[in-house]
Structures are given as C-alpha cells and as structure tokens.
Design an enzyme around this catalytic site. Structure first.
Site, PDB file in Angstrom:
ATOM      1  N   GLY A  46       6.811  -0.115   1.984  1.00  0.00           N
ATOM      2  CA  GLY A  46       8.113   0.468   1.706  1.00  0.00           C
ATOM      3  C   GLY A  46       8.201   0.886   0.252  1.00  0.00           C
ATOM      4  CD  GLN A  51      10.000  -0.031  -4.975  1.00  0.00           C
ATOM      5  OE1 GLN A  51      10.231   0.356  -3.849  1.00  0.00           O
ATOM      6  NE2 GLN A  51       9.031  -0.899  -5.245  1.00  0.00           N
ATOM      7  CB  CYS A  92       8.202  -5.862  -4.559  1.00  0.00           C
ATOM      8  SG  CYS A  92       9.087  -4.393  -5.090  1.00  0.00           S
ATOM      9  CG  LEU A  93       4.269  -1.034  -3.543  1.00  0.00           C
ATOM     10  CD1 LEU A  93       4.418   0.407  -3.087  1.00  0.00           C
ATOM     11  CD2 LEU A  93       2.800  -1.429  -3.592  1.00  0.00           C
ATOM     12  CG  HIS A 134      11.973  -5.591  -0.083  1.00  0.00           C
ATOM     13  ND1 HIS A 134      11.256  -6.678  -0.539  1.00  0.00           N
ATOM     14  CD2 HIS A 134      11.671  -4.571  -0.928  1.00  0.00           C
ATOM     15  CE1 HIS A 134      10.573  -6.326  -1.620  1.00  0.00           C
ATOM     16  NE2 HIS A 134      10.794  -5.050  -1.877  1.00  0.00           N
ATOM     17  CD  GLU A 135      11.486  -0.886   0.453  1.00  0.00           C
ATOM     18  OE1 GLU A 135      11.768  -0.265  -0.596  1.00  0.00           O
ATOM     19  OE2 GLU A 135      10.514  -1.654   0.542  1.00  0.00           O
ATOM     20  CG  HIS A 138      13.807  -1.746  -4.207  1.00  0.00           C
ATOM     21  ND1 HIS A 138      13.407  -2.231  -5.426  1.00  0.00           N
ATOM     22  CD2 HIS A 138      12.836  -2.107  -3.328  1.00  0.00           C
ATOM     23  CE1 HIS A 138      12.244  -2.859  -5.290  1.00  0.00           C
ATOM     24  NE2 HIS A 138      11.879  -2.801  -4.019  1.00  0.00           N
TER      25      HIS A 138
HETATM   26 NI    NI Z   1      10.111  -3.591  -3.232  1.00  0.00          NI
END
Ligand code: NI
Length: 171
Positions: A46, A51, A92-93, A134-135, A138
């Site tokens: 995701g 991000q 998470c990236l 989660h997304e 963000h």
């Molecule tokens: Ni993330």
C-alpha cells in the site's frame, strides 16, 4: 511513468493531513500511475499520497501478492463502519525495517472513488481491512507507530534511530 521518492519517518510531511480530490484529472491519473509503479517497485502492499509528499486523498493498495495481484486505487476513501478487533503485525514503506502489531478493527465498510470516478462501497476483513485502515491513517498524518503504546513507542524510537544510523553508514 516514474518512480516517486518515498518519504520516511520523521519527515514532517507524513504528519500532515491530506486534502480531498475534487476532480480526477490527468494530473491525478499520472500521480496514481506513478504511485502504483512506486508501490510495486518498493515492494509494498500500500502507498498513500503523503508518503510521496502529495497531500491529497489517494491511496493505492494491493494485498493480493505477486501470484494474484488485486490492485485497488481509492480516491477520497473513508471508513463508514467498522467492527471486531484485529492485532496483526504491520510495516510501512515510510518506516523501513520496523514491524509491530497494531490494534485495528477486523472488519470495515469503506467508500471511495475509483480512477473512473465511480463510487465504490466495499465490505472487507482480514489483511485488506488492515490495509485500508493503515492507508487511510496516512491521509490523516498518522503512522502505524503512532498507534503503539507509549512503552512500545519508546522501544520503537531507540530501534529506529539505530536502523537509520546503519542505513547512513551504508550510503
Ligand atoms: Ni504505511
């Protein structure tokens, strides 16, 4: 298409909330193409606008895995309803090499627009429900580590400083 730079904690852009997308125009379509490419290249399951330093309400998700890709492009996503409890490990990236279990709802009903502007309502559980939560977090400037207990947050900070230091040494 182009790969976008993924911002990492503690980049302040990750703590900002994202603005709704009023019109799905060429700029949004290009952004989405680039986000999809960036997510798969990372690789991740995701990626949300903030991000890649774009404060707009768009997320891309693929929890299907390489064998069975199931790309979801969700514009202006929102959680309409939620139920149950889940406690699964997340990463998470934007928080490289750190994983922790996070309390979430185990079931969600979400509404979003797809890339064609159609309004989609979906009920889902399991990994996809966690991904959506989660997304969407963000988009509110919230990372999964913000949801840890204060004790675990302290452990995270210590470990993460070491991870960043090691990465600096490798550069
Ligand atoms: Ni993330």
């Amino acid at each position: 298409m182009a790969l976008l730079q993924i911002r990492r904690y503690p980049d302040p852009v990750l703590a900002k909330s994202a603005a709704p997308i009023a019109e799905i125009d060429d700029e949004v379509r290009t952004l989405v193409d680039n986000m999809v490419e960036t997510m798969y290249a990372a690789p991740g399951v995701g990626l949300a606008g903030p991000q890649v330093a774009v404060l707009r309400r768009v997320v891309v998700i693929d929890c299907g895995g390489e064998e069975d890709p199931q790309l979801i492009v969700a514009i202006n996503p929102e959680i309409l309803d939620r139920d149950g409890e889940s406690y699964e490990e997340e990463g998470c990236l934007s928080v490289p090499e750190y994983y922790a279990k996070v309390k979430r709802s185990s079931w969600v009903r979400v509404r979003y627009q797809n890339i064609d502007g159609q309004v989609i309502e979906m009920e889902t559980g399991g990994l996809l429900a966690v991904c959506f939560q989660h997304e969407i977090d963000h988009l509110e400037g919230k990372l999964f580590v913000d949801r840890l207990s204060s004790l675990k947050k302290g452990i995270f900070r210590k470990k993460y400083i070491k991870i960043l230091e090691q990465q600096q040494e490798q550069l």
